[in-house]
Design a protein around this motif. Structure first.
Motif, short mmCIF file in Angstrom:
data_model
loop_
_atom_site.label_atom_id
_atom_site.label_comp_id
_atom_site.label_asym_id
_atom_site.label_seq_id
_atom_site.Cartn_x
_atom_site.Cartn_y
_atom_site.Cartn_z
N ILE A 179 61.63 113.09 13.83
CA ILE A 179 62.61 112.95 14.80
C ILE A 179 64.03 112.57 14.06
CG2 ILE A 179 63.39 112.07 16.80
CD1 ILE A 179 60.49 111.31 17.28
N GLU A 180 64.26 111.97 12.69
CA GLU A 180 64.99 111.04 12.70
C GLU A 180 66.11 112.62 11.95
OE1 GLU A 180 63.58 106.53 11.74
OE2 GLU A 180 63.54 107.93 10.49
N ALA A 181 64.96 113.55 11.48
CA ALA A 181 65.45 114.65 10.39
C ALA A 181 66.57 115.58 11.23
CB ALA A 181 64.19 115.21 9.49
N PHE A 182 65.69 115.94 12.35
CA PHE A 182 66.79 116.63 13.22
C PHE A 182 67.67 116.43 13.78
CE2 PHE A 182 66.78 118.13 17.32
CZ PHE A 182 66.92 119.01 17.68
N ILE A 183 67.88 114.30 14.08
CA ILE A 183 68.26 114.34 14.16
C ILE A 183 69.46 113.74 13.79
CG2 ILE A 183 69.66 111.70 15.67
CD1 ILE A 183 68.11 113.43 17.76
N ILE A 184 69.02 114.00 12.60
CA ILE A 184 70.60 113.44 11.15
C ILE A 184 70.79 115.11 11.27
CG2 ILE A 184 71.14 113.32 8.60
CD1 ILE A 184 68.71 110.52 8.98
N ALA A 185 70.12 116.13 11.70
CA ALA A 185 70.78 117.73 10.79
C ALA A 185 72.07 118.12 12.00
CB ALA A 185 70.17 118.51 10.88
N LEU A 186 71.31 117.68 13.46
CA LEU A 186 72.66 118.00 14.70
C LEU A 186 73.83 117.01 14.15
CD1 LEU A 186 69.70 118.28 17.52
CD2 LEU A 186 70.89 119.96 15.96
N LEU A 187 73.83 115.51 13.94
CA LEU A 187 74.57 114.82 13.45
C LEU A 187 75.52 116.01 12.51
CD1 LEU A 187 73.56 111.79 14.07
CD2 LEU A 187 74.72 112.77 15.35
N GLY A 188 75.50 116.02 11.56
CA GLY A 188 76.29 116.86 10.78
C GLY A 188 76.16 118.33 10.84
N ILE A 202 77.31 118.45 14.14
CA ILE A 202 78.45 118.00 14.71
C ILE A 202 79.30 117.25 14.26
CG2 ILE A 202 79.25 115.91 16.45
CD1 ILE A 202 76.38 115.93 17.54
N SER A 203 79.61 117.08 12.98
CA SER A 203 80.65 116.56 11.91
C SER A 203 81.32 117.76 11.31
CB SER A 203 79.90 115.73 11.03
OG SER A 203 79.51 114.82 11.33
N PHE A 204 80.49 118.77 11.01
CA PHE A 204 81.29 119.82 10.30
C PHE A 204 82.08 120.22 11.41
CE2 PHE A 204 80.99 124.62 9.83
CZ PHE A 204 81.42 125.02 8.62
N CYS A 205 81.55 121.16 12.14
CA CYS A 205 82.19 121.41 13.64
C CYS A 205 83.81 121.15 13.57
CB CYS A 205 81.50 121.70 14.74
SG CYS A 205 80.58 122.69 14.98
N PHE A 206 83.48 119.35 14.16
CA PHE A 206 85.04 118.24 14.25
C PHE A 206 85.54 118.45 13.20
CE2 PHE A 206 82.24 117.11 18.45
CZ PHE A 206 84.24 116.72 19.31
N VAL A 207 85.35 118.16 11.31
CA VAL A 207 86.26 118.33 10.76
C VAL A 207 86.98 120.01 10.84
CG1 VAL A 207 86.13 118.70 8.51
CG2 VAL A 207 84.57 117.00 9.42
N LEU A 215 79.61 120.99 20.83
CA LEU A 215 79.08 119.96 22.62
C LEU A 215 77.23 120.15 22.66
CD1 LEU A 215 79.11 118.94 24.91
CD2 LEU A 215 80.14 121.16 25.83
N LEU A 216 76.58 121.43 22.07
CA LEU A 216 75.08 122.00 22.20
C LEU A 216 73.77 121.14 21.60
CD1 LEU A 216 73.36 124.08 24.09
CD2 LEU A 216 73.79 125.38 21.93
N ALA A 217 75.39 121.16 20.57
CA ALA A 217 74.07 119.79 19.40
C ALA A 217 74.51 118.32 20.13
CB ALA A 217 74.64 120.44 18.30
#
Length: 454
Positions: free
Chosen positions: A183-192, A194-199, A332-334
């Motif tokens: 679960i933690e790995a899945f969440i961290i991947a999605l946060l990555g 989101i971060s890439f998209c906003f950069v 947004l989906l992530a």
């Protein structure tokens, strides 16, 4: 100690009689103390890595779709001014989440269990109902955000997208069966993601960085302007979310830290580092959303953009790139997918902690999601999809109004030496947390006064 022993072993902490009652079960019992944290011979860095994870699950709640609506509305209406509120909210979050860590490791209770054990039923029952309301408001934001994300990325109509969101229970169940680290790995991947998209979006938007820096300085207008205060409270409600206080105090106990005083002090230190680092990432994403809105909409005279769909459609002509809306929709989906996982666990912790009712995770998820889907579908069919953005912002204001009912008990418990023993909060931390609680309460009273039309 094996993982099996960690799961079945009761909390090693002695429950002080000053709590009044003793919870019968561990928080999230199926994953309680299931993750080893190394031995005394392990390096400090390796032990820190063992504690890394819960902070990112908490950080998800600070960048969910509700944050998007309030931050886009704030940036498009007032430019970079409300960046100071994003920063203030993040500081509040770091302080309050550190108290959650202290409460959980120092007392062996999550916040819901602590409220049930410390307060009489006539106090704990309303607190439970308010916590459930906060989770429904949170889930409402996730329903709307995920449905909009599905619409933007795949063209699925909002009405159908809202219904599809109920199926994410299978994703939650799959991850839980794989183990908590999955679960933690899945969440961290999605946060990555989101971060890439906003950069990428910020690179395309080319904001006024001097204006961004000035935006982090607070202004009196935030309090004196009712419209600005409304959005500011929405940002606080979207950032410092009540359900995250219950969530963090539960999931930090997935670590199999030892029962000695030294082990628990070290666990508090590493878990606090974990949440502080994760919430700093959340600040970057929240600020990026507001900066993007200010740079794209406010700068071009498109004030008051509230709907995520409208924001999506305007990105291409204003930025001159077809990639900008794609990054926006994917992020947004992530965001919706990641926040839906944590809301389920928060709901379990609240229900099990307050009323000691243990039901399957899928059933808990469907109940919460049902209460969130009904108002979303109702607004779409009765008022039209163009009103969905207002419902999203309203859900965040509801969260802000509910926040004191979670913050005040948290501050009270962690400041009580009879309950916390040697793990009681330092005086400076208690004072800082109390100031945060007072600020939130005063702002809420001011908001209610303004909305009443008096």
């Amino acid at each position: 100690m094996t993982n099996t022993e960690a799961k079945t072993r009761p909390s090693p902490l002695e429950f002080s009689s000053s709590w009044g009652r003793k919870s019968k079960h561990a928080s999230l019992e199926e994953v309680f103390r299931s993750i080893p944290v190394g031995t005394a011979n392990s390096s400090q860095f390796r032990r820190f890595l063992a504690f890394a994870g819960p902070g990112y699950l908490v950080a998800v709640g600070y960048m969910d779709p509700g944050n998007w609506a309030t931050s886009i509305a704030g940036g498009s209406t007032f430019g970079y001014t409300l960046l100071s509120i994003a920063l203030l909210s993040n500081i509040m979050a770091i302080v309050l989440q550190s108290l959650c860590v202290r409460l959980a490791i120092g007392s062996g209770r999550d916040l819901a269990q602590a409220c049930r054990d410390a307060f009489p039923n006539w106090v704990s029952a309303p607190l439970w109902l308010l916590a459930e309301l906060a989770i429904i408001a949170t889930d409402l934001a996730e329903v709307i955000g995920t449905a909009i994300g599905l619409n933007l990325v795949f063209g699925i109509p909002l009405e159908i997208g809202v219904i599809i969101t109920a199926l994410d229970v299978f994703l939650v169940l799959y991850l839980q069966n794989k183990g908590f680290r999955w679960i933690e790995a899945f969440i961290i991947a999605l946060l990555g993601v989101i971060s890439f998209c906003f950069v990428m979006q910020l690179a395309l938007a080319d904001p006024d960085w001097s204006g961004v820096i000035l935006g982090f300085a607070p202004t009196v207008e935030i309090v004196t302007n009712p419209n600005m205060l409304y959005l500011a409270l929405g940002i606080i409600g979207a950032t410092v979310m009540p359900h995250n206080l219950y969530l963090h105090s539960g999931i930090v106990q997935t670590r199999a830290y030892g029962s000695s005083s030294e082990d628990r002090h070290q666990a508090i230190k590493f878990a606090t580092y974990d949440s502080a680092i994760a919430l700093t990432l959340a600040l970057f994403i929240n600020a990026a959303i507001l900066i993007l809105a200010a740079a794209v909409f406010y700068r071009t005279g498109n004030y008051g953009v509230e709907d995520l769909e409208v924001a999506y459609e305007m990105l291409t002509p204003l930025l001159g790139s077809d990639l900008a809306p794609i990054f926006f929709g994917v992020a947004l989906l992530a965001s919706g997918l990641s926040s839906t996982v944590t809301a389920t666990m928060a709901g379990q912790i609240v229900m099990e902690g307050f009323i000691d009712l243990r039901i399957p995770a899928w059933l808990r998820r469907l109940i919460t999601r049902g209460f969130a889907i009904l108002p979303a579908v109702g607004v779409i069919f009765l008022l039209g999809s163009d009103q969905i953005g207002k419902l999203l912002i309203l859900s965040q204001v509801v969260l802000s109004l509910q926040l004191p009912f979670a913050v005040v008990p948290l501050v009270m418990f962690t400041a009580d030496k009879r309950k916390m023993g040697e793990f009681v909060s330092p005086r400076w931390l208690t004072v800082l947390a109390a100031i945060i609680a007072v600020v939130v309460i005063v702002l809420n009273v001011k908001l209610l006064y303004d909305l009443s039309g008096l």
